[in-house]
Write a protein that holds these residues in place. Structure first.
Motif, PDB file in Angstrom:
ATOM      1  N   THR A  49      -9.702  15.530  -6.099  1.00 45.33           N
ATOM      2  CA  THR A  49      -9.034  16.129  -7.257  1.00 45.33           C
ATOM      3  C   THR A  49      -7.678  15.496  -7.489  1.00 45.33           C
ATOM      4  OG1 THR A  49      -9.894  18.132  -6.214  1.00 45.33           O
ATOM      5  CG2 THR A  49      -8.827  18.386  -8.358  1.00 45.33           C
ATOM      6  N   LEU A  50      -6.989  15.194  -6.405  1.00 44.53           N
ATOM      7  CA  LEU A  50      -5.712  14.486  -6.542  1.00 44.53           C
ATOM      8  C   LEU A  50      -5.920  13.193  -7.319  1.00 44.53           C
ATOM      9  CD1 LEU A  50      -2.862  13.401  -5.920  1.00 44.53           C
ATOM     10  CD2 LEU A  50      -3.631  12.898  -3.603  1.00 44.53           C
ATOM     11  N   GLY A  51      -6.982  12.481  -6.986  1.00 39.65           N
ATOM     12  CA  GLY A  51      -7.250  11.210  -7.646  1.00 39.65           C
ATOM     13  C   GLY A  51      -7.425  11.351  -9.146  1.00 39.65           C
ATOM     14  N   PHE A  52      -8.054  12.432  -9.553  1.00 38.10           N
ATOM     15  CA  PHE A  52      -8.242  12.659 -10.996  1.00 38.10           C
ATOM     16  C   PHE A  52      -6.924  12.941 -11.703  1.00 38.10           C
ATOM     17  CE2 PHE A  52     -12.678  13.864  -9.705  1.00 38.10           C
ATOM     18  CZ  PHE A  52     -13.305  12.805 -10.356  1.00 38.10           C
ATOM     19  N   SER A  53      -5.953  13.456 -10.945  1.00 40.06           N
ATOM     20  CA  SER A  53      -4.680  13.822 -11.573  1.00 40.06           C
ATOM     21  C   SER A  53      -3.737  12.625 -11.699  1.00 40.06           C
ATOM     22  CB  SER A  53      -3.988  14.922 -10.761  1.00 40.06           C
ATOM     23  OG  SER A  53      -3.253  14.370  -9.689  1.00 40.06           O
ATOM     24  N   LEU A  54      -4.026  11.552 -10.966  1.00 42.19           N
ATOM     25  CA  LEU A  54      -3.124  10.401 -11.003  1.00 42.19           C
ATOM     26  C   LEU A  54      -3.280   9.628 -12.309  1.00 42.19           C
ATOM     27  CD1 LEU A  54      -3.688   9.072  -7.357  1.00 42.19           C
ATOM     28  CD2 LEU A  54      -1.643  10.234  -8.215  1.00 42.19           C
ATOM     29  N   PRO A  55      -2.202   9.101 -12.828  1.00 46.31           N
ATOM     30  CA  PRO A  55      -2.315   8.289 -14.038  1.00 46.31           C
ATOM     31  C   PRO A  55      -3.202   7.076 -13.779  1.00 46.31           C
ATOM     32  CG  PRO A  55      -0.012   8.714 -13.482  1.00 46.31           C
ATOM     33  CD  PRO A  55      -0.818   9.196 -12.330  1.00 46.31           C
ATOM     34  N   PRO A  56      -4.087   6.749 -14.691  1.00 46.00           N
ATOM     35  CA  PRO A  56      -5.008   5.628 -14.463  1.00 46.00           C
ATOM     36  C   PRO A  56      -4.287   4.305 -14.238  1.00 46.00           C
ATOM     37  CG  PRO A  56      -5.636   6.895 -16.405  1.00 46.00           C
ATOM     38  CD  PRO A  56      -4.321   7.417 -15.973  1.00 46.00           C
ATOM     39  N   ASP A  57      -3.054   4.199 -14.743  1.00 44.47           N
ATOM     40  CA  ASP A  57      -2.342   2.923 -14.581  1.00 44.47           C
ATOM     41  C   ASP A  57      -1.497   2.882 -13.302  1.00 44.47           C
ATOM     42  OD1 ASP A  57      -0.582   4.818 -15.394  1.00 44.47           O
ATOM     43  OD2 ASP A  57       0.485   3.547 -16.848  1.00 44.47           O
ATOM     44  N   LEU A  58      -1.614   3.916 -12.472  1.00 48.19           N
ATOM     45  CA  LEU A  58      -0.877   3.899 -11.203  1.00 48.19           C
ATOM     46  C   LEU A  58      -1.591   2.925 -10.260  1.00 48.19           C
ATOM     47  CD1 LEU A  58       1.418   5.187  -9.472  1.00 48.19           C
ATOM     48  CD2 LEU A  58      -0.300   6.772  -8.621  1.00 48.19           C
ATOM     49  N   ALA A  59      -0.951   1.817  -9.978  1.00 49.15           N
ATOM     50  CA  ALA A  59      -1.652   0.759  -9.240  1.00 49.15           C
ATOM     51  C   ALA A  59      -1.513   0.928  -7.730  1.00 49.15           C
ATOM     52  CB  ALA A  59      -1.119  -0.606  -9.665  1.00 49.15           C
ATOM     53  N   THR A  85     -10.511  -1.587 -10.376  1.00 46.15           N
ATOM     54  CA  THR A  85     -10.176  -2.930  -9.891  1.00 46.15           C
ATOM     55  C   THR A  85      -8.669  -3.141  -9.789  1.00 46.15           C
ATOM     56  OG1 THR A  85     -10.317  -3.721 -12.165  1.00 46.15           O
ATOM     57  CG2 THR A  85     -12.285  -4.001 -10.785  1.00 46.15           C
ATOM     58  N   GLU A  86      -7.910  -2.418 -10.599  1.00 45.76           N
ATOM     59  CA  GLU A  86      -6.467  -2.645 -10.599  1.00 45.76           C
ATOM     60  C   GLU A  86      -5.736  -1.887  -9.482  1.00 45.76           C
ATOM     61  OE1 GLU A  86      -8.334  -1.342 -12.876  1.00 45.76           O
ATOM     62  OE2 GLU A  86      -7.425   0.376 -13.883  1.00 45.76           O
ATOM     63  N   SER A  87      -6.444  -1.035  -8.751  1.00 43.51           N
ATOM     64  CA  SER A  87      -5.788  -0.252  -7.686  1.00 43.51           C
ATOM     65  C   SER A  87      -5.502  -1.125  -6.465  1.00 43.51           C
ATOM     66  CB  SER A  87      -6.679   0.912  -7.241  1.00 43.51           C
ATOM     67  OG  SER A  87      -6.911   1.804  -8.292  1.00 43.51           O
ATOM     68  N   ILE A  88      -4.327  -0.934  -5.924  1.00 35.55           N
ATOM     69  CA  ILE A  88      -3.968  -1.574  -4.654  1.00 35.55           C
ATOM     70  C   ILE A  88      -3.715  -0.439  -3.662  1.00 35.55           C
ATOM     71  CG2 ILE A  88      -2.342  -3.086  -3.460  1.00 35.55           C
ATOM     72  CD1 ILE A  88      -1.660  -4.206  -6.303  1.00 35.55           C
ATOM     73  N   ILE A  89      -4.634  -0.242  -2.755  1.00 32.18           N
ATOM     74  CA  ILE A  89      -4.575   0.921  -1.857  1.00 32.18           C
ATOM     75  C   ILE A  89      -4.346   0.442  -0.432  1.00 32.18           C
ATOM     76  CG2 ILE A  89      -5.845   2.927  -0.995  1.00 32.18           C
ATOM     77  CD1 ILE A  89      -7.456   2.878  -3.605  1.00 32.18           C
ATOM     78  N   ARG A  90      -3.309   0.975   0.181  1.00 32.79           N
ATOM     79  CA  ARG A  90      -3.040   0.665   1.587  1.00 32.79           C
ATOM     80  C   ARG A  90      -3.270   1.932   2.398  1.00 32.79           C
ATOM     81  NH1 ARG A  90       2.582  -2.058   2.497  1.00 32.79           N
ATOM     82  NH2 ARG A  90       3.259  -0.307   1.230  1.00 32.79           N
ATOM     83  N   ILE A  91      -4.110   1.825   3.388  1.00 36.76           N
ATOM     84  CA  ILE A  91      -4.443   2.982   4.217  1.00 36.76           C
ATOM     85  C   ILE A  91      -3.932   2.734   5.628  1.00 36.76           C
ATOM     86  CG2 ILE A  91      -6.316   4.394   5.129  1.00 36.76           C
ATOM     87  CD1 ILE A  91      -7.972   3.553   2.666  1.00 36.76           C
ATOM     88  N   PHE A  92      -3.051   3.617   6.082  1.00 36.92           N
ATOM     89  CA  PHE A  92      -2.508   3.531   7.442  1.00 36.92           C
ATOM     90  C   PHE A  92      -3.195   4.588   8.320  1.00 36.92           C
ATOM     91  CE2 PHE A  92       0.769   1.968   4.632  1.00 36.92           C
ATOM     92  CZ  PHE A  92       1.341   0.900   5.312  1.00 36.92           C
ATOM     93  N   GLY A  93      -3.406   4.256   9.567  1.00 32.01           N
ATOM     94  CA  GLY A  93      -4.011   5.227  10.476  1.00 32.01           C
ATOM     95  C   GLY A  93      -3.776   4.844  11.915  1.00 32.01           C
ATOM     96  N   PRO A  94      -4.304   5.653  12.834  1.00 37.55           N
ATOM     97  CA  PRO A  94      -4.075   5.381  14.260  1.00 37.55           C
ATOM     98  C   PRO A  94      -4.842   4.148  14.720  1.00 37.55           C
ATOM     99  CG  PRO A  94      -5.604   7.209  13.989  1.00 37.55           C
ATOM    100  CD  PRO A  94      -5.128   6.851  12.617  1.00 37.55           C
TER     101      PRO A  94
END
Lengths: 295, 151
Positions: A49-59, A85-94
């Motif tokens: 649901t958070l993802g749906f609330s984000l502006p589509p142009d938030l890269a 395709t325009e998303s740049i997602i960085r995922i940090f974890g253990p």
């Protein structure tokens, strides 16, 4: 900093009319920094649901995972920006000596559990071990440390200008010990949570339920409050609700926690309980945050 | 509420090791990488005659002076030869039979096994030393928890 809860449930999603007020989605918290940048804590089903609330142009999107139990990653595969395709997602974890973060998450995002593979996601996604030292994202300082839970698990301390949030959603610091008596240097998570403006902390069980769940990696009310008191948290948000706990049950749990906090000498108003869509402002509130979509 | 201002927080693996030792009756020490005695449990307290709460953390010179171990002639064993030191130095378990001295001056023959503790984030952070009195009767009392810590 603005804190918004998108999922406060632990273990497994718990939908249903008796869960409506606190919500049934699993762990996901959004931090909007004073710079306007977004940080996402965990990727339980609330991240959808958070993802749906984000502006589509938030890269650029940064996700901090505490650990890889399903209730903290299940929403990742349904996070809309993953399919842009325009998303740049960085995922940090253990980190783990066993396998890379990507390989461990790919066990979930792969056949037969998933119709897509990590490599098929159209976004630009990278998986990074949380650094052992402090690092910065969007002007805030982040620190990750291992905490007591089952399996490699991190807690996070995020400081943005004058505001500090500590996020330890799965934590059993009182396992096998008396938190009230223990020297501070022996308390898991102490340095992360010390004098945080907001401590978001595991409070899955009542004290009566806990004896049947010792060693499962979660805290009862009394340990949560003792921990909050020892670290000097200014506010505490009770989090990671048991999937069996209905709205009425959680109302009672919250009342009990506030009363006990008062008995410990604190102001009961410092104890809040997490509910989906709840917002808390701490310190400087972002002025330049991107417009949000109603979901 | 204000937070206390303690020393640096211990690595998680030492915190968990202490929790484990608190929960077992087998006598055991928890030692930092530099040899500082961080904690010992009630079983160890029964053997050396003083609970940890009375002693607290001790540097290596102090705790070896108080408790030993000693050789057969009563001389302190060189630190480098202790199972603990070998475990820390070599990164693997070490075992030996030693003589220690309790708070009332009585010497006990013990078998000691030391295991290095290597954390995911902090590397070698210390060692756990588990020991058993060689004397059968005393060993039975300690390992079954039928002992008392004098206070």
């Amino acid at each position: 900093m603005r804190v918004r809860v998108w999922g406060a449930r632990g273990s497994v999603p718990a939908p249903g009319p008796e869960m409506n007020r606190y919500g049934g989605n699993t762990s996901c918290v959004e931090l909007t920094l004073a710079s306007g940048e977004t940080l996402i804590l965990d990727a339980g089903t609330g991240i959808r649901t958070l993802g749906f609330s984000l502006p589509p142009d938030l890269a650029r999107i940064n996700i901090l995972l505490t650990h890889l139990h399903l209730d903290h990653i299940q929403g990742l595969m349904f996070f809309p920006p993953c399919f842009r395709t325009e998303s740049i997602i960085r995922i940090f974890g253990p980190s783990s000596p066993e396998a890379s973060l990507e390989a461990r998450i790919a066990r979930y995002i792969s056949a037969p559990l998933s119709p897509v593979e990590v490599r098929e996601l159209p976004c630009d996604v990278s998986f990074l071990d949380a650094p052992a030292t402090e690092w910065e994202i969007g002007g805030c300082t982040i620190r990750a440390e291992a905490v007591t839970h089952r399996g490699p698990t991190l807690g996070y301390r995020i400081t943005d200008r004058d505001a500090t949030v500590c996020y330890i959603p799965d934590h059993e610091p009182g396992l096998g010990t008396d938190l009230a008596e223990l020297g501070s240097e022996w308390i898991s998570g102490f340095d992360l949570a010390r004098e945080a403006d907001l401590l978001i902390h595991d409070c899955q069980y009542t004290d009566e339920e806990y004896p049947g769940h010792e060693g499962w990696g979660h805290s009862p009310v009394n340990d949560t409050l003792t921990f909050a008191s020892r670290v000097g948290a200014r506010r505490t948000l009770l989090f990671h609700h048991d999937p069996l706990h209905t709205d009425g049950f959680l109302d009672d749990l919250h009342r009990t926690a506030r009363r006990r906090w008062g008995e410990l000498g604190g102001d009961p108003e410092q104890i809040a309980i997490a509910a989906e869509r709840a917002e808390i402002a701490i310190g400087a509130v972002p002025a330049s945050a991107p417009a949000r979509l109603a979901v | 509420m204000r937070a206390e201002m303690p020393g640096p927080q211990k690595p998680l693996e030492l915190i968990l090791a202490r929790n484990l030792l608190t929960s077992v009756t087998t006598p055991a020490f928890l030692v930092a990488r530099d040899g500082t005695l961080l904690f010992y449990n009630e079983g160890a307290g029964a053997l050396i005659g003083r609970p940890f709460e009375d002693i607290g953390q001790l540097g290596i010179e102090e705790w070896t002076r108080r408790f030993g171990p000693f050789d057969d002639g009563g001389e302190p064993l060189p630190f480098a030869e202790l199972p603990l030191t070998r475990a820390l130095r070599e990164g693997r378990p070490a075992h030996d039979e030693l003589t220690v001295r309790s708070a009332d001056g009585v010497k006990h023959r013990i078998a000691a096994s030391a295991m290095p503790i290597v954390g995911a984030a902090s590397g070698a952070s210390g060692a756990m030393v588990i020991f058993w009195p060689v004397d059968d009767e005393q060993a039975r009392e300690v390992t079954t928890g039928r002992h008392e810590v004098s206070r």
